[in-house]
Write an enzyme that holds these catalytic residues in place. Sequence first.
Site, mmCIF file in Angstrom:
data_model
loop_
_atom_site.group_PDB
_atom_site.id
_atom_site.type_symbol
_atom_site.label_atom_id
_atom_site.label_comp_id
_atom_site.label_asym_id
_atom_site.label_seq_id
_atom_site.Cartn_x
_atom_site.Cartn_y
_atom_site.Cartn_z
ATOM 1 N N ASP A 14 5.924 4.567 4.926
ATOM 2 C CA ASP A 14 6.898 3.621 5.461
ATOM 3 C C ASP A 14 6.973 2.333 4.646
ATOM 4 O O ASP A 14 7.845 1.498 4.885
ATOM 5 C CB ASP A 14 6.605 3.308 6.934
ATOM 6 C CG ASP A 14 5.176 2.866 7.193
ATOM 7 O OD1 ASP A 14 4.255 3.431 6.592
ATOM 8 O OD2 ASP A 14 4.973 1.945 8.021
ATOM 9 N N HIS A 46 -7.009 -2.790 6.079
ATOM 10 C CA HIS A 46 -6.227 -1.682 6.625
ATOM 11 C C HIS A 46 -7.033 -0.398 6.446
ATOM 12 O O HIS A 46 -8.185 -0.422 6.000
ATOM 13 C CB HIS A 46 -4.867 -1.630 5.919
ATOM 14 C CG HIS A 46 -3.866 -0.720 6.566
ATOM 15 N ND1 HIS A 46 -3.726 -0.606 7.923
ATOM 16 C CD2 HIS A 46 -2.938 0.127 6.012
ATOM 17 C CE1 HIS A 46 -2.763 0.256 8.186
ATOM 18 N NE2 HIS A 46 -2.272 0.729 7.052
ATOM 19 N N HIS A 53 1.210 3.937 2.100
ATOM 20 C CA HIS A 53 1.691 4.680 3.255
ATOM 21 C C HIS A 53 3.214 4.769 3.128
ATOM 22 O O HIS A 53 3.872 3.827 2.677
ATOM 23 C CB HIS A 53 1.301 3.985 4.561
ATOM 24 C CG HIS A 53 -0.104 4.279 4.985
ATOM 25 N ND1 HIS A 53 -0.851 3.427 5.766
ATOM 26 C CD2 HIS A 53 -0.908 5.356 4.728
ATOM 27 C CE1 HIS A 53 -2.051 3.954 5.978
ATOM 28 N NE2 HIS A 53 -2.113 5.115 5.364
ATOM 29 N N HIS A 61 7.592 -4.841 11.608
ATOM 30 C CA HIS A 61 6.752 -3.632 11.598
ATOM 31 C C HIS A 61 6.313 -3.263 13.009
ATOM 32 O O HIS A 61 5.130 -3.194 13.330
ATOM 33 C CB HIS A 61 5.529 -3.853 10.692
ATOM 34 C CG HIS A 61 4.817 -2.583 10.329
ATOM 35 N ND1 HIS A 61 3.810 -2.052 11.112
ATOM 36 C CD2 HIS A 61 4.948 -1.742 9.282
ATOM 37 C CE1 HIS A 61 3.348 -0.950 10.545
ATOM 38 N NE2 HIS A 61 4.039 -0.738 9.434
ATOM 39 N N HIS A 66 0.850 -1.191 0.000
ATOM 40 C CA HIS A 66 0.000 0.000 0.000
ATOM 41 C C HIS A 66 0.886 1.242 0.000
ATOM 42 O O HIS A 66 2.115 1.142 0.111
ATOM 43 C CB HIS A 66 -0.950 -0.008 1.198
ATOM 44 C CG HIS A 66 -0.274 0.067 2.535
ATOM 45 N ND1 HIS A 66 0.529 -0.936 3.022
ATOM 46 C CD2 HIS A 66 -0.283 1.030 3.501
ATOM 47 C CE1 HIS A 66 0.980 -0.611 4.215
ATOM 48 N NE2 HIS A 66 0.513 0.595 4.532
#
Length: 304
Positions: A67, A141, A65, A266, A63
């Site tokens: 990070d 998510h 995001h 993570h 995805h």
Amino acid sequence: MSQRELTILGTSGQVPTRYRNHNGYLLKWDKQGFLFDPGEGIQRQMIYANVSTSAITKIFITHFHGDHCLGLAGLSQRISLDKVAHPIEIYYPVSGQEFYERLRKSTIFHDVAHIVDCPVSQEGVIFEDEQFVITAKQLSHSVDTFGYRIQEKDGRTMLPNKLAEYNVKGPSIGALQRDGYLEVDGKRIAVEDVSVLRRGQSMAFVMDTRVCQAAADLAENVDLLVCEATYLKQHSVEAKDRGHLTAEQAATIAKNANVRKVVLSHFSQRYPHTDLILQEAKSVFDHVHVAKDCEKIPMPKRQK
């Protein structure tokens, strides 16, 4: 000799720490190099871990995001700078096409790399060849997120004593493997006569998700599961609200899915150490490994 190992390039969640970089995971699988979620700082991590851009053959982004993808900007340029000769496929959620294009062309550079855009628009098989089937499933998510599973197809291990018994040698061995049968001295030889079944290995990558059926489906019976464990169970309400797993939940997914080994990563910056994460996961499932930046983890040995 084949080499199958996972190199951990980063284990932090949204905020990196003194000892944990943003995400990055390279699975070396014989001649293939599968890079997952290249976060910020990925180039330096690759240097520390002795990983070259030429080792990468496919990139998977779960995805958009930061990070999980900001490292793609610099990595795209580095691939061109290093003049990587082979094509590199990049898989990513199609809903993030705008962000993907920004990352790929974030600044001025001489783009000579052969990058193949592979947007993922729905669940199912996203790649297949004679060796692998790669599938994607949508996770739960806060934004559009896909998890990935790499499944090696079953093969056969040739038995030298049986090949000699049936007088199969040289190029005939390749023909037998390819066609499944061969005529030798007027006798039909089947590949099953001179070989045994070799089970294909498998790996799943589940990052940034709540507990969901897709995570369980991706993990089912895999040899190696790389899974997020952002929180401890004392923060389970926050985990659910933000679309993440606790260490206990990740270990439960692995246990219920009959995973052979789960690698947790993570981690939230609120946990300076991972001892409690390991303890919580181990209370549920024995075959747990808590990842550390720049370590190399071998793929579990093939099951017979």
